[in-house]
Write a protein that holds these residues in place. Structure first.
Motif, mmCIF file in Angstrom:
data_model
loop_
_atom_site.group_PDB
_atom_site.id
_atom_site.type_symbol
_atom_site.label_atom_id
_atom_site.label_comp_id
_atom_site.label_asym_id
_atom_site.label_seq_id
_atom_site.Cartn_x
_atom_site.Cartn_y
_atom_site.Cartn_z
ATOM 1 N N THR A 81 0.826 -1.210 0.000
ATOM 2 C CA THR A 81 0.000 0.000 0.000
ATOM 3 C C THR A 81 0.861 1.262 0.000
ATOM 4 N N VAL A 82 2.179 1.076 -0.114
ATOM 5 C CA VAL A 82 3.122 2.199 -0.146
ATOM 6 C C VAL A 82 4.033 2.020 -1.365
ATOM 7 N N PRO A 83 4.755 3.064 -1.763
ATOM 8 C CA PRO A 83 5.665 2.935 -2.913
ATOM 9 C C PRO A 83 6.713 1.844 -2.703
ATOM 10 N N VAL A 84 7.079 1.190 -3.795
ATOM 11 C CA VAL A 84 8.031 0.080 -3.748
ATOM 12 C C VAL A 84 9.171 0.327 -4.728
ATOM 13 N N TRP A 85 10.405 0.182 -4.230
ATOM 14 C CA TRP A 85 11.589 0.208 -5.087
ATOM 15 C C TRP A 85 12.163 -1.207 -5.160
ATOM 16 N N ALA A 86 12.604 -1.602 -6.322
ATOM 17 C CA ALA A 86 13.275 -2.893 -6.490
ATOM 18 C C ALA A 86 14.776 -2.643 -6.558
ATOM 19 N N LYS A 87 15.524 -3.299 -5.682
ATOM 20 C CA LYS A 87 16.974 -3.095 -5.638
ATOM 21 C C LYS A 87 17.671 -4.110 -6.535
ATOM 22 N N MET A 88 18.464 -3.589 -7.479
ATOM 23 C CA MET A 88 19.067 -4.402 -8.525
ATOM 24 C C MET A 88 20.449 -4.938 -8.149
ATOM 25 N N THR A 89 20.740 -6.128 -8.644
ATOM 26 C CA THR A 89 22.078 -6.693 -8.507
ATOM 27 C C THR A 89 22.947 -6.264 -9.686
ATOM 28 N N PRO A 90 24.223 -5.932 -9.443
ATOM 29 C CA PRO A 90 25.121 -5.606 -10.556
ATOM 30 C C PRO A 90 25.687 -6.858 -11.218
ATOM 31 N N ASN A 91 25.457 -8.008 -10.588
ATOM 32 C CA ASN A 91 26.027 -9.261 -11.078
ATOM 33 C C ASN A 91 25.156 -9.859 -12.184
ATOM 34 N N CYS A 107 6.441 -1.708 -9.737
ATOM 35 C CA CYS A 107 7.312 -0.985 -8.802
ATOM 36 C C CYS A 107 7.389 0.491 -9.189
ATOM 37 N N GLU A 108 7.426 1.345 -8.176
ATOM 38 C CA GLU A 108 7.501 2.785 -8.436
ATOM 39 C C GLU A 108 8.919 3.267 -8.698
ATOM 40 N N GLY A 109 9.900 2.436 -8.377
ATOM 41 C CA GLY A 109 11.270 2.886 -8.569
ATOM 42 C C GLY A 109 12.270 1.753 -8.552
ATOM 43 N N ILE A 110 13.519 2.118 -8.852
ATOM 44 C CA ILE A 110 14.636 1.183 -8.892
ATOM 45 C C ILE A 110 15.756 1.714 -8.005
ATOM 46 N N SER A 111 16.397 0.814 -7.262
ATOM 47 C CA SER A 111 17.610 1.144 -6.513
ATOM 48 C C SER A 111 18.760 0.356 -7.121
ATOM 49 N N ALA A 112 19.898 1.000 -7.289
ATOM 50 C CA ALA A 112 21.042 0.306 -7.894
ATOM 51 C C ALA A 112 22.335 1.020 -7.475
ATOM 52 N N ILE A 113 23.337 0.256 -7.057
ATOM 53 C CA ILE A 113 23.428 -1.197 -7.116
ATOM 54 C C ILE A 113 23.735 -1.744 -5.724
ATOM 55 N N ASN A 114 23.742 -3.069 -5.609
ATOM 56 C CA ASN A 114 24.191 -3.719 -4.386
ATOM 57 C C ASN A 114 25.646 -4.148 -4.564
ATOM 58 N N THR A 115 26.152 -4.830 -3.554
ATOM 59 C CA THR A 115 27.534 -5.306 -3.565
ATOM 60 C C THR A 115 27.791 -6.269 -4.715
ATOM 61 N N GLU A 146 9.161 9.576 -16.770
ATOM 62 C CA GLU A 146 10.062 9.825 -15.641
ATOM 63 C C GLU A 146 9.334 10.332 -14.401
ATOM 64 N N ASN A 147 8.159 10.921 -14.593
ATOM 65 C CA ASN A 147 7.403 11.421 -13.445
ATOM 66 C C ASN A 147 6.705 10.295 -12.686
ATOM 67 N N ASP A 148 6.640 9.114 -13.302
ATOM 68 C CA ASP A 148 5.939 7.989 -12.682
ATOM 69 C C ASP A 148 6.872 7.020 -11.970
ATOM 70 N N CYS A 149 8.175 7.181 -12.115
ATOM 71 C CA CYS A 149 9.116 6.260 -11.474
ATOM 72 C C CYS A 149 10.380 7.017 -11.080
ATOM 73 N N SER A 150 11.143 6.424 -10.178
ATOM 74 C CA SER A 150 12.340 7.103 -9.688
ATOM 75 C C SER A 150 13.504 6.129 -9.593
ATOM 76 N N LEU A 151 14.688 6.694 -9.450
ATOM 77 C CA LEU A 151 15.918 5.904 -9.412
ATOM 78 C C LEU A 151 16.764 6.352 -8.225
ATOM 79 N N SER A 152 17.190 5.389 -7.420
ATOM 80 C CA SER A 152 18.040 5.676 -6.270
ATOM 81 C C SER A 152 19.425 5.099 -6.526
#
Length: 263
Positions: A81-91, A107-115, A146-152
Motif C-alpha cells: 500500500t506504499v511505494p516500492v523500489w526494487a533493488k538491482m544486482t550488478p552481477n 514498482c515505483e522505482g529502482i535502486s542500484a546497485i548492491n555489492t 520519468e514522473n511515474d518512477c524514480s531511481l536511487s
C-alpha cells in the motif's frame, strides 16, 4: 525490527522511513511481511544481495532471473500500500532487463546497485555503479514516464561530488552505507550541506535542475562507429577533386590535393 520501526516513527513522525527487506520465494511469506510493514512510508525490495540464500530463491537469485522477478514483484505490488523500489544486482550482464521487468510489474522505482560478488564495494565499486545507474536511467528515460518512477543511486558515495555525479546520471536520490560505517552517522549531514554548497556554486535551485543532465554525453560503441562511418562518407562526398589540370592553382595546391584524398 518491527519494534524499532515503530519507535522511529514515534520519535520522528515528520520523517520518511523506508525498510529494505527480503524474503524467500513464498507468496504467503511476502504477504505477511508486507502486512507487518504497512505503516512505513515506502519499501525497498532486495533482489540483489550476493550473500543471500539462492537455494531458497532469495535476493540476487531473483534479481538475476526475470521470470522469478516478475512473479515476486507481482505478489509484492498486489499487496503493498506504499511505494516500492526494487533493488538491482550488478552481477548481471544487462541490468536494464530486470529494472524494466520491475517497473512493468508495478514498482515505483529502482535502486542500484548492491555489492558485487565476494563483498566488492565502497569506492572500488563506484565506477561500476555509475555505469549501471546510467544504463537504467537512460532506459527509464526512453521507455517510461520519468514522473511515474524514480531511481536511487548506490555505490561508493563518500563526498558531495560523488552524490552529484549519481544525480547528474539520473538518480533522484542517493544512498550511503559504507561511507556512514566509516565516518559515522554525522557524515550524512555533512554530505547534505556540501551538496547544497555544490548546488549554490553552480546556481542550481533544485535537484531537478541538474538531474540526468550528463546522460546526453553518453552513447554506445556501436553508435560511435556508426557516426564515424557517416562522417567519413560525408567527407568523401565533399571531396570531388579537380576536373582538369588547368584547375590547379599555386595558392590552393594543398587544399586541392586534400580534396582528392578518399579517406
Amino acid at each position: 525490527m518491527l519494534k524499532e520501526f515503530k519507535q522511529l516513527k514515534q520519535e520522528y513522525p515528520d520523517r520518511i522511513l523506508i525498510a529494505s527487506i527480503m524474503e524467500e520465494y513464498s507468496k504467503t511469506g511476502w504477504e505477511e511481511l508486507l502486512t507487518a510493514l504497512s505503516k512505513l512510508d515506502a519499501l525497498e525490495i532486495n533482489f540483489s544481495c550476493p550473500h543471500g540464500m539462492p537455494e531458497r530463491r532469495m535476493d540476487a537469485a531473483v534479481g538475476q532471473d526475470c521470470a522469478l522477478l516478475e512473479e515476486v514483484c507481482g505478489w509484492v505490488n498486489a499487496k503493498a500500500t506504499v511505494p516500492v523500489w526494487a533493488k538491482m544486482t550488478p552481477n548481471i550482464t544487462d541490468i536494464t532487463e530486470p529494472a524494466r521487468v520491475s517497473l512493468k510489474s508495478g514498482c515505483e522505482g529502482i535502486s542500484a546497485i548492491n555489492t558485487i560478488m565476494r563483498g566488492y564495494s565502497y569506492k572500488a565499486v563506484r565506477p561500476i555503479a555509475l555505469a549501471k545507474v546510467m544504463n537504467i536511467a537512460q532506459m527509464m528515460k526512453d521507455e517510461f514516464n520519468e514522473n511515474d518512477c524514480s531511481l536511487s543511486g548506490i555505490g561508493g558515495v563518500e563526498t558531495e561530488y560523488d552524490a552529484a555525479v549519481f544525480i547528474l546520471l539520473g538518480s533522484n536520490t542517493v544512498q550511503v552505507c559504507t561511507g556512514v560505517m566509516v565516518h559515522g552517522y554525522g557524515h550524512v549531514k555533512i554530505l547534505c550541506a556540501e551538496l547544497q554548497d555544490f548546488m549554490k556554486q553552480h546556481n542550481f535551485s533544485t535537484i531537478e535542475d541538474f538531474r540526468g543532465h550528463s546522460l546526453q554525453y553518453f552513447t554506445t560503441h556501436t553508435d560511435l562507429v556508426k557516426r564515424q562511418k557517416e562522417a567519413i562518407e560525408q567527407r568523401k562526398a565533399e571531396r570531388r577533386g579537380l576536373k582538369s589540370d588547368k584547375d590547379w592553382t599555386g595558392d590552393g595546391f594543398v587544399k586541392e590535393t586534400e580534396s582528392m584524398v578518399s579517406n
